[in-house]
Design an enzyme around this catalytic site. Sequence first.
Site, PDB file in Angstrom:
ATOM      1  N   HIS A 156       0.837  -1.224   0.000  1.00 33.61           N
ATOM      2  CA  HIS A 156       0.000   0.000   0.000  1.00 33.61           C
ATOM      3  C   HIS A 156       0.865   1.264   0.000  1.00 33.61           C
ATOM      4  O   HIS A 156       0.437   2.300   0.498  1.00 33.61           O
ATOM      5  CB  HIS A 156      -0.930   0.042   1.223  1.00 33.61           C
ATOM      6  CG  HIS A 156      -1.631  -1.245   1.502  1.00 33.61           C
ATOM      7  ND1 HIS A 156      -2.821  -1.582   0.917  1.00 33.61           N
ATOM      8  CD2 HIS A 156      -1.278  -2.306   2.278  1.00 33.61           C
ATOM      9  CE1 HIS A 156      -3.195  -2.791   1.349  1.00 33.61           C
ATOM     10  NE2 HIS A 156      -2.275  -3.245   2.168  1.00 33.61           N
ATOM     11  N   LYS A 283      15.342  22.227 -10.714  1.00 32.65           N
ATOM     12  CA  LYS A 283      14.689  20.978 -11.088  1.00 32.65           C
ATOM     13  C   LYS A 283      15.561  20.021 -11.890  1.00 32.65           C
ATOM     14  O   LYS A 283      16.323  20.426 -12.761  1.00 32.65           O
ATOM     15  CB  LYS A 283      13.428  21.273 -11.921  1.00 32.65           C
ATOM     16  CG  LYS A 283      12.296  21.899 -11.136  1.00 32.65           C
ATOM     17  CD  LYS A 283      11.787  21.042  -9.991  1.00 32.65           C
ATOM     18  CE  LYS A 283      10.819  19.985 -10.423  1.00 32.65           C
ATOM     19  NZ  LYS A 283       9.553  20.521 -10.952  1.00 32.65           N
TER      20      LYS A 283
END
Length: 459
Positions: A156, A283
Site C-alpha cells: 500500500h 529541477k
Amino acid sequence: MAQLWGGRFTKETDELVYKFNASINFDKVMINEDVEGSIAHATMLARTGIISKAEGEAIIEGLKSILNDVNEGKLEITEEYEDIHSFMEANLIKRIGDTGKKLHTGRSRNDQVALDFRLYTKKNVLLIKEDIVRLLRTILHIAEDNTVTYMPGFTHLQKAQPVTLAHHMLAYFEMFKRDVSRLDDIVKRMNYSPLGAGALAGTTYPLDRDFVAKELGFDGPTLNSMDSVSDRDYLIEFLSALSTIMMHLSRLSEEMIIWNSNEYGFIEIDDSFSTGSSIMPQKKNPDICELVRGKTGRVYGALMSILTTMKGLPLAYNKDMQEDKEVSFDAFKTVHDCLVMYDGMLSTTKFNKDTMALSAVKGFTNATDAADYLVKKGMPFRDAHKVIGELVVFCISKNIAIDDLKIDELKKFSELFDEDVYEEISLKTCVEKRLTAGGCSETSVLKTIEAEKKFLNQF
Ligand code: ARG
C-alpha cells in the site's frame, strides 16, 4: 498512379481514393522481408519448373539490384505506388522486362503481405527479446552489487518489512524473464509460412510450399489457405506481450519516480538521463520514467486497435487488415526505444544506500519481527500483534523507533522482552532471517542470482 489491377476498370481511380487506399507510406519498412519472400518464391518457381532457371535468376538479380538501389538512395520509394509489393513488382518489370511479370505466378498480394508481415513481426519479436536480455543483465548486476543494501519493502506504499535492493530488483528480473518466455512461445506458434495460400484458396500451380517455408526459416507451411491470409493472431499475441512488457516497465518507472523524489531520495537518476525545467533552476526531472509510463497507454492502444479491427472480419482477406501495420510498427518501435532507454538509465542510476537503510530503520519495518520475538518467548501471535501495535503507537508519539527504547521501557509493554530483543529486531536480522527459497536474505538471494545467471548463460 502505378497500379497492378487496371484491367477490369474503365475509369481512373479518384485521386483521394488512391491516397486513402495506399499503404506505401508505411509498409515500405517491410522492403527487406518483401524481397526475401519474393526471392524464396522465385527460387521455388524455378526449381519446380513453373518458370525457367534463367527467368528465376533474372528475377532474383533484379530484386536484389532494386533493394540495393533503394538502400543506396539511388531509387526512391514514392507514393506513385500503392504499396511496397506494387513498388517492387513495377520496378522489377521496368528493370528486367516481361520476365518480371512472372514473379507473381501462383501468388497473391494477400499471401504476400501475410508473409511479409509475419517475417517483419518475427524479426521484431527477436529484437525485443535481445533488448530484454540486455536489460536483465543490467538488473542482475545491480542485484549482485546490492545483496546487503537494506531498504523498506512496501505494501500500500506504506513501509512494511525490510528487504534489500537486490531482492527488489530481482522481482523485476522475474517479470522480464517471463516476458522472454512469452516471446519464445509466440515465435513457436507463429513460425509457419503462409506463402502459397494464394488469394485465399491455394493455387493450381504445383508450388513447393515446404521448400519456401524452409528457405525462409519457418518450421513448415501453414495448413489452411483461408486462415493463412487472414490470421493476425500472432500479432495480437505479440502486442499483448509488448503491453505486458510496458506494464512492467511502467511499474518500475513509477517506483523510480517515487525513489527519485526529494522526499524519498533513494536514487539519483544520472544527469544524462534527466531533464531540467525552463523556469525552475533547481529541477532535475525523471522525464524518461514518465515518458515510459506514458507510452504504455500507446502500446495498449495498439493491442486494442488490432483486436477490434479483427473482431468482425469474415474470412478471408479484407482490406481492414491493412490497418494492422501503422499502430503495430509504432508499438514495436516504442517498446524497443523504452527498453534501450531503461537499460542506459538503470546502469547509470546512483542508489543512495544509506538513505534507503535509514528509511527502513525509521518506518517500523521490524514490527512483525518484534511480534515474532514475543511469540518465540511464548506469547500467542494475536496477543503479540496487539502488544507491538501499542508499542508502535507509543513510539510514534515520541517519534522514535522500537529499538530506541531501553529494556525497562519495553518491559512495560511485555515482561517477555529481554536484552536479546535488540539483536533479534535489528534491520540485518530481519532481512537475514528470511531464509526461505525466494526470500530476501542474502543467502536466499545469492541462490536466486546463481539460478538467474544460469538462465542468462543460454543467450
Ligand atoms: N497493402 C495491402 C495490405 O497491407 C496488401 C494486400 C492487398 N490485397 C488486396 N487484395 N487488396 O493489406
